[in-house]
Design a protein around this motif. Structure first.
Motif, PDB file in Angstrom:
ATOM      1  N   ARG A 171       4.109   6.973   2.824  1.00 23.89           N
ATOM      2  CA  ARG A 171       3.711   7.551   1.531  1.00 23.89           C
ATOM      3  C   ARG A 171       2.540   6.761   0.939  1.00 23.89           C
ATOM      4  O   ARG A 171       1.591   7.334   0.389  1.00 23.89           O
ATOM      5  CB  ARG A 171       4.918   7.519   0.585  1.00 23.89           C
ATOM      6  CG  ARG A 171       4.709   8.312  -0.680  1.00 23.89           C
ATOM      7  CD  ARG A 171       6.021   8.434  -1.412  1.00 23.89           C
ATOM      8  NE  ARG A 171       5.858   9.020  -2.736  1.00 23.89           N
ATOM      9  CZ  ARG A 171       6.804   9.041  -3.664  1.00 23.89           C
ATOM     10  NH1 ARG A 171       7.998   8.534  -3.394  1.00 23.89           N
ATOM     11  NH2 ARG A 171       6.583   9.582  -4.844  1.00 23.89           N
ATOM     12  N   TRP A 172       2.623   5.456   1.064  1.00 24.92           N
ATOM     13  CA  TRP A 172       1.527   4.608   0.559  1.00 24.92           C
ATOM     14  C   TRP A 172       0.235   4.889   1.320  1.00 24.92           C
ATOM     15  O   TRP A 172      -0.839   4.976   0.745  1.00 24.92           O
ATOM     16  CB  TRP A 172       1.909   3.126   0.655  1.00 24.92           C
ATOM     17  CG  TRP A 172       0.791   2.218   0.226  1.00 24.92           C
ATOM     18  CD1 TRP A 172       0.068   1.400   1.031  1.00 24.92           C
ATOM     19  CD2 TRP A 172       0.237   2.087  -1.092  1.00 24.92           C
ATOM     20  NE1 TRP A 172      -0.898   0.748   0.292  1.00 24.92           N
ATOM     21  CE2 TRP A 172      -0.814   1.162  -1.014  1.00 24.92           C
ATOM     22  CE3 TRP A 172       0.532   2.664  -2.333  1.00 24.92           C
ATOM     23  CZ2 TRP A 172      -1.579   0.787  -2.110  1.00 24.92           C
ATOM     24  CZ3 TRP A 172      -0.233   2.297  -3.437  1.00 24.92           C
ATOM     25  CH2 TRP A 172      -1.271   1.371  -3.319  1.00 24.92           C
ATOM     26  N   GLU A 173       0.356   5.068   2.623  1.00 25.88           N
ATOM     27  CA  GLU A 173      -0.825   5.346   3.441  1.00 25.88           C
ATOM     28  C   GLU A 173      -1.495   6.645   2.959  1.00 25.88           C
ATOM     29  O   GLU A 173      -2.722   6.748   2.916  1.00 25.88           O
ATOM     30  CB  GLU A 173      -0.417   5.436   4.930  1.00 25.88           C
ATOM     31  CG  GLU A 173      -1.568   5.632   5.903  1.00 25.88           C
ATOM     32  CD  GLU A 173      -2.668   4.566   5.820  1.00 25.88           C
ATOM     33  OE1 GLU A 173      -2.357   3.395   5.509  1.00 25.88           O
ATOM     34  OE2 GLU A 173      -3.851   4.926   6.038  1.00 25.88           O
ATOM     35  N   LYS A 174      -0.671   7.607   2.570  1.00 28.54           N
ATOM     36  CA  LYS A 174      -1.241   8.876   2.050  1.00 28.54           C
ATOM     37  C   LYS A 174      -2.073   8.584   0.799  1.00 28.54           C
ATOM     38  O   LYS A 174      -3.143   9.164   0.582  1.00 28.54           O
ATOM     39  CB  LYS A 174      -0.108   9.863   1.690  1.00 28.54           C
ATOM     40  CG  LYS A 174       0.415  10.599   2.899  1.00 28.54           C
ATOM     41  CD  LYS A 174       0.957  11.995   2.617  1.00 28.54           C
ATOM     42  CE  LYS A 174       2.067  12.116   1.672  1.00 28.54           C
ATOM     43  NZ  LYS A 174       3.032  13.113   1.642  1.00 28.54           N
ATOM     44  N   PHE A 175      -1.564   7.670  -0.029  1.00 27.63           N
ATOM     45  CA  PHE A 175      -2.310   7.347  -1.245  1.00 27.63           C
ATOM     46  C   PHE A 175      -3.617   6.626  -0.918  1.00 27.63           C
ATOM     47  O   PHE A 175      -4.664   6.936  -1.493  1.00 27.63           O
ATOM     48  CB  PHE A 175      -1.470   6.510  -2.226  1.00 27.63           C
ATOM     49  CG  PHE A 175      -2.248   6.208  -3.465  1.00 27.63           C
ATOM     50  CD1 PHE A 175      -2.487   7.207  -4.401  1.00 27.63           C
ATOM     51  CD2 PHE A 175      -2.847   4.973  -3.650  1.00 27.63           C
ATOM     52  CE1 PHE A 175      -3.284   6.973  -5.521  1.00 27.63           C
ATOM     53  CE2 PHE A 175      -3.643   4.723  -4.763  1.00 27.63           C
ATOM     54  CZ  PHE A 175      -3.860   5.730  -5.698  1.00 27.63           C
TER      55      PHE A 175
END
Ligand code: GLC
Length: 436
Positions: A171-175
């Protein structure tokens, strides 16, 4: 042979890292004054920019509701740029996206933007960038790397967060990818001379993937300047609101400052700094080798509050009269030689002394080894007396320089007049303990 190779590599390194850096920083070092612009949906109800929902002064949905009132109906980027130019500023920095996540440009990412979600219905960043470039000013783009409105961002309000990176790295990578895409869009469409990052404090350089972002921006434009808020990637330091007491060690720095108490437009904030106060802060910054990035906050219509217009006009008036002492100069006398601010011309053959408006003289300069060929006020040019006392003929130590102007000039009504000393060569200072 080996030695020669090492020398070649060293010279190459100096050229790219050492000289390269100071070359690309030159316009910034010479610029002295920039205008910061905080323009966003917070101007609609005059709430704190992004912090209003973060600090729970209002709910996130009430905050975002403001986007329906963002009209930009009187927005004229050429008018903004004319005013900025008139102030004497050499660069300007506009908030492309604040911590609330609302983009001023047409982002292709699936996220809040003025063109898509507000009644203004158009990209309000690109026309500004174009007008700035047309006017020959340098363009800075502010970008908040943290985004409290984005569903994939970790933080939300001061006492709630969405998730922890360690629990959900995908999820962080998506951000991180959102930041990357938005920065790519800005980089290609606006091609700024300077990136003004903000919000880096919530994560580490590694989490932000700051080196990757910095590399991307520098590959696109090797001369681009980045402020120190993209963790570890910065070219210059950014003290905020509070003036550094000591002259900073950093070679390049910029004080960012509001004109009242807030960055964005707030109709209830009447705590304006006077033009005289702003000029006093501005000249103090310059005398200490920095730049001032002075903020204005246009209304949701795009109009600039008249108090801010007046401040910028007063700055322009002062700069037209005294700009020689500011633009392209370097920090002046170290503490102790003169009880006030001063700058040097770049070759240090002139010293500019900044006077308190109430000053009636004489004023004193200590430890100046040079001969003063001429002492005269800027803006009018009256020559005044430069008298050296206490010089012992056979000693190397300089005497004390007294500058007096008697009735020649009434300084009382002026804001920070400047005295120019033309020297017999580059400045030389005595910093010993006196004696013979
Ligand atoms: C701070 C604030 C932000 C403001 C910025 C300007 O980082 O978070 O609201 O835009 O300072 O320097």
């Amino acid at each position: 042979m080996k030695k020669a190779l090492v020398l070649v590599l060293f010279i190459q390194w100096i050229c790219t890292v050492g000289f390269g850096q100071s070359e690309k920083m030159q316009w910034f070092a010479d610029a002295k004054l920039g205008i910061f612009i905080h323009w966003g949906i917070y101007a609609v109800n005059g709430t704190d920019e992004s912090w209003a929902f973060y600090n729970k002064k209002m709910s996130h949905s009430d905050y975002m509701e403001q986007i329906n009132g963002f009209l930009a109906s009187k927005y004229d980027p050429y008018e903004w740029v004319d005013l900025i130019k008139e102030s004497g500023a050499r660069y300007t920095v506009l908030t492309s996206k604040h911590h609330d996540g609302v983009a001023l440009w047409s982002t292709q990412t699936n996220h809040w933007s003025i063109p898509k979600h507000s009644p203004a219905g158009k990209d309000v960043l690109t026309p500004f960038s174009a007008a700035v470039k047309e006017a020959g000013l340098k363009l800075g783009v502010y970008y908040s790397i943290l985004d409290w409105s984005h569903p994939d961002y970790t933080g939300f309000t001061k006492d709630s967060s969405r998730y922890a990176i360690k629990d959900n790295p995908e999820r962080w990578e998506k951000f991180v990818q959102l930041n990357k895409i938005q920065l790519q869009e800005l980089m290609v469409q606006q091609n700024p001379d300077l990136w003004w990052f903000d919000g880096g404090w919530e994560h580490s350089a590694e989490e932000w993937q700051a080196p990757m972002l910095g590399k991307m921006l520098r590959e696109h434009n090797p001369n681009v300047i980045i402020n120190a808020r993209l963790n570890g990637e910065g070219d210059y330091d950014t003290p905020e609101q509070n003036f550094p007491i000591q002259r900073p060690d950093e070679k390049y720095w910029e004080l960012c400052l509001t004109t009242n108490n807030n960055w964005g437009y707030q109709q209830n904030d009447k705590n304006w700094k006077t033009p005289e106060e702003i000029i006093a802060i501005y000249t103090d910054v310059v005398c200490n080798g920095g730049n001032l990035l002075l903020d204005i906050g246009p209304m949701e219509t795009g109009q600039i509050p008249h108090e801010q217009v007046e401040i910028l006009e007063a700055l322009g008036d002062w700069n037209r009269k005294n700009g020689e002492a500011v633009f392209g100069t370097i920090a002046g006398l170290p503490l102790g030689h003169y009880y006030g601010g001063s700058t040097y011309s770049k070759d240090s053959t002139c010293i500019y002394l900044f006077l308190n408006g109430n000053e009636s003289g004489p004023i004193q300069v200590k430890g100046l080894m040079n001969k003063v060929l001429k002492a005269a006020f800027l803006n009018g040019g009256e020559e005044i007396e430069a008298k050296v006392v206490g010089k012992i003929s056979w000693s190397q130590k300089p005497g004390l320089l007294f500058l007096s102007w008697g009735q020649k000039r009434k300084l009382r009504s002026q804001t920070i007049p400047v005295l120019k000393l033309t020297l017999d060569g580059p400045v030389r200072l005595y910093q010993g303990k006196g004696g013979l």
